[in-house]
Design a protein around this motif. Sequence first.
Motif, PDB file in Angstrom:
ATOM      1  N   SER A 108     -49.475 -28.017   6.469  1.00 54.11           N
ATOM      2  CA  SER A 108     -50.850 -28.394   6.827  1.00 54.11           C
ATOM      3  C   SER A 108     -51.275 -27.750   8.140  1.00 54.11           C
ATOM      4  O   SER A 108     -52.376 -27.225   8.266  1.00 54.11           O
ATOM      5  CB  SER A 108     -50.979 -29.910   6.942  1.00 54.11           C
ATOM      6  OG  SER A 108     -50.787 -30.501   5.690  1.00 54.11           O
ATOM      7  N   GLU A 109     -50.379 -27.786   9.120  1.00 60.74           N
ATOM      8  CA  GLU A 109     -50.661 -27.201  10.426  1.00 60.74           C
ATOM      9  C   GLU A 109     -50.864 -25.692  10.320  1.00 60.74           C
ATOM     10  O   GLU A 109     -51.812 -25.137  10.875  1.00 60.74           O
ATOM     11  CB  GLU A 109     -49.496 -27.506  11.366  1.00 60.74           C
ATOM     12  CG  GLU A 109     -49.659 -27.010  12.776  1.00 60.74           C
ATOM     13  CD  GLU A 109     -48.428 -27.327  13.607  1.00 60.74           C
ATOM     14  OE1 GLU A 109     -47.924 -26.406  14.266  1.00 60.74           O
ATOM     15  OE2 GLU A 109     -47.989 -28.488  13.588  1.00 60.74           O
ATOM     16  N   THR A 119     -54.251 -24.269   8.747  1.00 59.46           N
ATOM     17  CA  THR A 119     -55.453 -24.193   9.588  1.00 59.46           C
ATOM     18  C   THR A 119     -55.410 -23.015  10.544  1.00 59.46           C
ATOM     19  O   THR A 119     -56.457 -22.598  11.045  1.00 59.46           O
ATOM     20  CB  THR A 119     -55.626 -25.491  10.402  1.00 59.46           C
ATOM     21  OG1 THR A 119     -54.507 -25.637  11.280  1.00 59.46           O
ATOM     22  CG2 THR A 119     -55.745 -26.707   9.496  1.00 59.46           C
ATOM     23  N   ASN A 142     -44.255 -30.658   4.737  1.00 62.87           N
ATOM     24  CA  ASN A 142     -45.670 -30.900   4.431  1.00 62.87           C
ATOM     25  C   ASN A 142     -46.525 -30.848   5.688  1.00 62.87           C
ATOM     26  O   ASN A 142     -47.618 -30.277   5.679  1.00 62.87           O
ATOM     27  CB  ASN A 142     -45.850 -32.245   3.717  1.00 62.87           C
ATOM     28  CG  ASN A 142     -45.327 -32.220   2.297  1.00 62.87           C
ATOM     29  OD1 ASN A 142     -45.195 -31.165   1.677  1.00 62.87           O
ATOM     30  ND2 ASN A 142     -44.999 -33.391   1.768  1.00 62.87           N
TER      31      ASN A 142
END
Length: 167
Positions: free
Chosen positions: A145-146, A149, A141
């Motif tokens: 998320s990283e 972006t 997760n």
Amino acid sequence: MARRFRGSETFKVDAKGRVSIPASFRRVIEAGDPDWQPGARPQIVIVYGGAERKFLEVFTMEAIYEIDEQIDAMQRGSVARAEIEELMYAQSHQTDIDGDGRLVLPQKLREKIGLKAEAFFASAGTSFKIWDPEAYEAEQNALASERATERPERYDPLVNLPKIGGA
């Protein structure tokens, strides 16, 4: 070329630290141990590493021999070689797979990664990783998320593969 580990699975860990290895992984382990013969116990190396590692990484003997050759090619006395030697030699555990296809994980290794009742096996091509299932999910997760972006929408990681052969 060595066979590759593929797939992922979760297995129960008993009180003695025994955990079954996925059957497809066992075939790769056997093929990756040049000394293995039917009826014998194939050998593996478990690298547990430093505090930053939240998983155990398992290598076939063939993969370990390749890594040994690469280490031997490094400059003796260099910081880089010393760091890799520490990881691959001092922070590793050579063991075998029992006749029932199980791996016995020493308590020290189970405690290091917080392994309790279940172990999650995640293949990584020439090795596989053993995680606590919750730690693996949290790590995935965080990575998702990283990456979200940094990458464009509908990003396909296969674009990073090098071309083989001609144009």
